[in-house]
Design a protein around this motif. Structure first.
Motif, PDB file in Angstrom:
ATOM      1  N   TRP A 116      18.134   1.822 -11.638  1.00  0.00           N
ATOM      2  CA  TRP A 116      17.280   1.408 -10.528  1.00  0.00           C
ATOM      3  C   TRP A 116      15.838   1.298 -11.006  1.00  0.00           C
ATOM      4  CZ3 TRP A 116      19.020   0.050  -5.647  1.00  0.00           C
ATOM      5  CH2 TRP A 116      20.409   0.197  -5.469  1.00  0.00           C
ATOM      6  N   TYR A 117      15.145   0.261 -10.507  1.00  0.00           N
ATOM      7  CA  TYR A 117      13.767   0.035 -10.946  1.00  0.00           C
ATOM      8  C   TYR A 117      12.928  -0.459  -9.781  1.00  0.00           C
ATOM      9  CZ  TYR A 117      14.907  -4.946 -10.939  1.00  0.00           C
ATOM     10  OH  TYR A 117      15.275  -6.204 -10.557  1.00  0.00           O
ATOM     11  N   ALA A 160      11.112  -3.309  -8.261  1.00  0.00           N
ATOM     12  CA  ALA A 160      11.045  -4.769  -8.367  1.00  0.00           C
ATOM     13  C   ALA A 160       9.593  -5.267  -8.280  1.00  0.00           C
ATOM     14  CB  ALA A 160      11.886  -5.408  -7.267  1.00  0.00           C
ATOM     15  N   PHE A 216       7.824  -5.075 -11.640  1.00  0.00           N
ATOM     16  CA  PHE A 216       8.271  -6.133 -12.535  1.00  0.00           C
ATOM     17  C   PHE A 216       7.611  -7.462 -12.169  1.00  0.00           C
ATOM     18  CE2 PHE A 216      11.885  -4.971 -15.414  1.00  0.00           C
ATOM     19  CZ  PHE A 216      11.733  -3.604 -15.282  1.00  0.00           C
ATOM     20  N   TRP A 238       7.483  -9.099 -15.793  1.00  0.00           N
ATOM     21  CA  TRP A 238       8.629  -8.726 -16.623  1.00  0.00           C
ATOM     22  C   TRP A 238       9.915  -9.209 -15.977  1.00  0.00           C
ATOM     23  CZ3 TRP A 238       6.769  -2.947 -17.043  1.00  0.00           C
ATOM     24  CH2 TRP A 238       5.704  -2.880 -17.953  1.00  0.00           C
ATOM     25  N   THR A 239      10.930  -9.430 -16.816  1.00  0.00           N
ATOM     26  CA  THR A 239      12.249  -9.743 -16.277  1.00  0.00           C
ATOM     27  C   THR A 239      13.198  -8.606 -16.624  1.00  0.00           C
ATOM     28  OG1 THR A 239      12.679 -11.003 -18.268  1.00  0.00           O
ATOM     29  CG2 THR A 239      12.090 -12.263 -16.304  1.00  0.00           C
ATOM     30  N   VAL A 240      14.231  -8.488 -15.822  1.00  0.00           N
ATOM     31  CA  VAL A 240      15.208  -7.422 -16.059  1.00  0.00           C
ATOM     32  C   VAL A 240      15.968  -7.732 -17.346  1.00  0.00           C
ATOM     33  CG1 VAL A 240      17.263  -6.311 -15.133  1.00  0.00           C
ATOM     34  CG2 VAL A 240      15.395  -6.969 -13.605  1.00  0.00           C
ATOM     35  N   LYS A 245      18.669  -8.197 -20.187  1.00  0.00           N
ATOM     36  CA  LYS A 245      20.110  -8.418 -20.121  1.00  0.00           C
ATOM     37  C   LYS A 245      20.827  -7.909 -21.356  1.00  0.00           C
ATOM     38  CE  LYS A 245      20.101 -12.217 -16.931  1.00  0.00           C
ATOM     39  NZ  LYS A 245      20.444 -13.599 -16.631  1.00  0.00           N
ATOM     40  N   PHE A 273      16.171  -4.888 -23.711  1.00  0.00           N
ATOM     41  CA  PHE A 273      15.916  -3.593 -23.081  1.00  0.00           C
ATOM     42  C   PHE A 273      14.903  -2.790 -23.914  1.00  0.00           C
ATOM     43  CE2 PHE A 273      17.808   0.778 -21.991  1.00  0.00           C
ATOM     44  CZ  PHE A 273      17.246   0.825 -20.734  1.00  0.00           C
ATOM     45  N   PHE A 278      13.307   2.646 -15.623  1.00  0.00           N
ATOM     46  CA  PHE A 278      14.699   2.643 -15.171  1.00  0.00           C
ATOM     47  C   PHE A 278      15.216   4.055 -14.975  1.00  0.00           C
ATOM     48  CE2 PHE A 278      14.321  -1.455 -17.343  1.00  0.00           C
ATOM     49  CZ  PHE A 278      14.770  -2.290 -16.334  1.00  0.00           C
ATOM     50  N   ALA A 301      19.485  -2.712 -11.405  1.00  0.00           N
ATOM     51  CA  ALA A 301      19.620  -3.511 -12.617  1.00  0.00           C
ATOM     52  C   ALA A 301      20.915  -3.099 -13.295  1.00  0.00           C
ATOM     53  CB  ALA A 301      18.448  -3.261 -13.556  1.00  0.00           C
ATOM     54  N   SER A 319      19.596  -5.360  -2.460  1.00  0.00           N
ATOM     55  CA  SER A 319      19.657  -5.606  -3.898  1.00  0.00           C
ATOM     56  C   SER A 319      21.039  -5.274  -4.447  1.00  0.00           C
ATOM     57  CB  SER A 319      18.574  -4.777  -4.588  1.00  0.00           C
ATOM     58  OG  SER A 319      18.869  -4.614  -5.936  1.00  0.00           O
TER      59      SER A 319
END
Lengths: 304, 482
Positions: B194-195, B197, B200, B205-207, B209, B214, B311, B335, B412
């Motif tokens: 969990w972050y 949003a 970001f 920033w993007t989550v 993948k 990471f 995270f 995420a 989410s």
């Protein structure tokens, strides 16, 4: 008839406490011995006897042995450190003041200190635990670590480093216990006739001499009682360790203690038989300790 | 591996589910719960605890309308308002002559264990919290009523539909103890990372993948004085046990967790488990802070609200849990665990969706029929919707959250579940079956994450404990096939 009336009267008074004691103290003990021979899960209506299987399992249980080691450390450190510190403070409070050897009174402000020392004893153990959790907190919000970080030092994981955790817990136990023993020893010191000190002081004994040659020997009984109390406390630590370190003996089993294990084994894992076996082991450990301490330190009383 | 671009028929259906979700939050979400069902084999093995279902769809269990009902609720994070204000009034409405004894406690085990032993159990028990009862042991003594009659009974809202067809299939698969349907899991939760949003968005920033993305984000965050990841070493280190297990399932497929649950030989020594542990230890060493080993879940969660860590491994209850402290510029979002290897068995997007919050009916109580009826009321749309409104958590009842204004975390989670499609990571059931093993694994997680043992040692230690449990004939064994 006269006899019957007399003893009947006494028995009438004793019956209630004896019954209460048997129901709430003796019978649970006996039941623990009984359950320790079964594999009771806390829910079954009938007991299934398994002999000494639970005790055999204890011998192979690493966590049990680790707990015993921790109790060993506690047993060595807690009574000794508490008694030494308490003796020191109570000596200062009662006899440490005045010009060298002259007045048999406490240092300046001793009445105030006597009250202050007792404060930790007034706090519930859970409160002490929460308090020290804040003090030991490992980040910048911790009382100690906040100061360390401000001074540019690295924070210390008091309760997270395996080498430190048990000592951090012991420090709290000592902190909480000292006040009570200061009061206990103060009472003992007040009972020692002042003439002894005055006589010794006239002969030129200094404070150290007074302490080791008069105060300590005459306080022997009180110290012995304190030793037994603290020894038994060293087999406990349940509430404090629950709050400070949790119930898993973290870190790395360095804070494993038997009461927490018993509680967890019974109520979390539903192994009442095994937990009772641990309880029986703990019972024998405490009793052995108390008897040994009282036996080995027995000496003739001094009347004054 | 399937790519987000390829739309299969199943996914298309799920997209339709998404539309339903937009129209009415929760509808698509629950129908999409993909812990595949199929556990529809009602057991008839327990004559003592099975109650016959009558033909009357209004009162299928033949409840005596004047018999009192006793309900015990765990008053933890959900409090007991949902029972007192929603479910119990519904029962009273159906049976005006019945009185309800409501009891809320945080000490379920301490209060109820002696009552179960003496055969005077409440009719409905919400077995939850740190002092909950050992259901396997209770089941072994025949104290739990068989719920298969409940699952086969007509549903409260539509007599033409069985209860089992109105709930997410995981309810049926998770109901089993010793092969019988004995436990009702009432809530649905989503677990992953969990972050915030908003943070970001603000930083652009993007989550991440993949694991490389990471850790790259970890470097970026480090420069801003933010930790990439943290879990609470005190009270809640099992969040990290879950996280590592789910990561292992992502690498090697759900079979990794199923094998662990079934105590398959050397299940913990499997390569995906080692890889998962090693990956997280690496993150902890390079981007973590050892201070968190001494913080509890609340302290850690507050630090996330202060944007001190990116995270946090937890479940969708997090927003409700922290609701009083959430600042305006914070919005919980889920995420998925990033791809650890390029050949992970589950593609990016896989999250854990599971059911929880146990309810049981006392078989030897005074009114087990009433207990079953109470559960049937809980599983009605009205009952489930009321629960969601009161607790901001989703229930297992399909479509029951329709029209409820859900918080950001749940929205989410629903989106993430939709994106995950079939790639749902399963729950680790040994947590309930072999608590001692789970506790030991959690203790060892702290050791390995702190660098005091290697991932290999971690796996070997936990495997040793698993072997002990497997050998212990006194521990009643459970199995699962999916």
């Amino acid at each position: 008839m006269e006899r019957l009336r007399k003893y009947g009267f006494i028995a009438g008074f004793l019956a209630v406490p004896v019954i209460l004691y048997s129901v709430f103290v003796i019978s649970p003990y006996i039941q623990a011995f009984q359950i320790s021979l079964t594999d009771w899960d806390g829910y079954a209506a009938n007991l299934n006897y398994v002999g000494l299987e639970n005790f055999a399992k204890l011998f192979d249980d690493d966590a049990f042995w680790q707990a015993l080691r921790n109790h060993g450390i506690l047993l060595l450190v807690l009574p000794l450190a508490t008694i030494v510190i308490a003796l020191f403070f109570s000596f200062l409070i009662n006899l440490g003041g005045g010009s060298n050897g002259a007045g048999m009174r406490g240092i300046w402000g001793s009445k105030f200190y006597r009250v202050v020392f007792f404060f930790p004893q007034v706090l519930a153990v859970a409160v002490v635990g929460v308090l020290f959790k804040a003090i030991y907190r490992p980040d910048e919000y911790g009382v100690v670590n906040g100061a360390l970080i401000k001074l540019g030092l690295d924070p210390v994981g008091w309760l997270v480093e395996p080498g430190l955790a048990l000592w951090a817990v012991i420090a709290v136990m000592i902190w909480q216990a000292v006040g009570f023993y200061v009061v206990l020893f103060s009472a003992g010191m007040a009972a020692i006739p002042k003439d002894y000190f005055e006589a010794a002081a006239l002969d030129g004994a200094g404070r150290f001499r007074l302490f080791f040659s008069i105060t300590l020997p005459l306080l022997r009984d009180t110290v012995q009682v304190g030793w037994v109390y603290l020894g038994i406390a060293a087999f406990d630590g349940f509430a404090l360790i629950q709050v400070l370190a949790g119930d898993k003996g973290e870190p790395d089993g360095t804070t494993h203690v038997l009461p927490v294990q018993i509680w967890k084994t019974a109520f979390n894992y539903s192994e009442y038989g095994y937990a009772s076996a641990m309880g029986v082991a703990l019972f024998f450990l405490t009793v052995t300790f108390a008897v040994l301490t009282l036996r080995t330190t027995r000496r003739e009383r001094i009347e004054y | 591996m399937t790519h987000p671009g390829e739309i299969t028929r199943r996914q298309l259906l799920r997209r339709i589910g998404l539309t339903a979700f937009v129209a009415g939050p929760g509808a698509g979400l629950l129908s999409a719960c993909a812990t595949a069902g199929g556990g529809g084999t009602p057991s008839s093995a327990a004559p003592a605890t099975t109650l016959a279902a009558s033909a009357d769809p209004k009162n299928p269990f033949g409840v005596d309308p004047n018999k009192p009902l006793e309900v015990t609720i765990f008053s933890g994070g959900y409090t007991d308002a949902y029972a007192k204000d929603i479910h119990e009034p519904m029962y009273k409405k159906a049976f005006p002559g019945a009185s309800i004894k409501h009891n809320a406690t945080q000490q379920i085990g301490i209060q109820l264990r002696p009552r179960f032993v003496s055969g005077d159990a409440p009719d409905v028990v919400n077995n939850s919290g740190p002092e909950s009862m050992d259901l396997v042991a209770l089941a072994g003594q025949g104290h739990l009523a068989d719920l298969s009659v409940l699952f086969d009974a007509p549903s409260y809202d539509d007599p033409g539909k069985k209860v089992r067809d109105t709930v997410t299939p995981a309810v049926i698969t998770n109901a089993k103890i010793d092969g019988k349907d004995l436990v009702l899991n009432y809530t649905v939760s989503h677990r992953a990372l969990w972050y915030n949003a908003r943070l970001f968005e603000q930083k652009g920033w993007t989550v991440p993948k993949t694991w490389a993305e990471f850790t790259a984000l970890g470097e970026l965050a480090k420069k801003e004085g933010i930790l990439l990841f943290a879990y609470p070493g005190q009270v809640g280190p099992y969040y990290q046990t879950w996280n590592v297990l789910y990561t292992a399932a992502k690498i090697g497929g759900n079979q990794v967790i199923i094998d662990i649950d079934n105590l398959v030989d050397n299940a913990w020594l499997a390569d995906p488990v080692k890889k998962a542990v090693a990956a997280w230890v690496d993150v902890q060493t390079k981007y973590g802070d050892k201070a968190y080993f001494g913080l509890d879940h609340t302290q850690t969660q507050v630090k996330q609200l202060q944007n001190k860590l990116l995270f946090y491994p937890t479940g969708s209850w997090i927003e409700n849990e922290m609701v009083k402290d959430i600042p305006d510029d914070f919005e919980y979002a889920i995420a998925p665990i990033p791809d650890v290897t390029p050949t992970d068995a589950m593609p990016y997007g896989a999250i854990q969706v599971g059911v929880g919050e146990n309810f049981v009916v006392g078989a030897k109580g005074k009114n087990p029929q009433g207990g079953l009826e109470y559960l049937r009321i809980m599983l009605s749309k009205e009952g489930a919707k009321g629960f969601t409104e009161k607790t901001q958590n989703l229930t297992v009842v399909n479509g029951a959250a329709e029209g409820v204004d859900l918080p950001a975390a749940l929205r989410s989670a629903a989106k993430a579940q939709d994106a995950a499609g079939q790639n749902i990571i399963t729950d680790a059931r040994f947590e309930g079956w072999y608590k001692e093993l789970f506790d030991y694994a959690t203790e060892q997680i702290n050791v390995v994450m702190a660098g005091r043992s290697t991932p290999e040692e971690f796996c070997a230690n936990v495997q040793k404990k698993a072997d002990e449990i497997k050998k212990d004939s006194k521990v009643s064994k459970q199995t699962r096939s999916e």
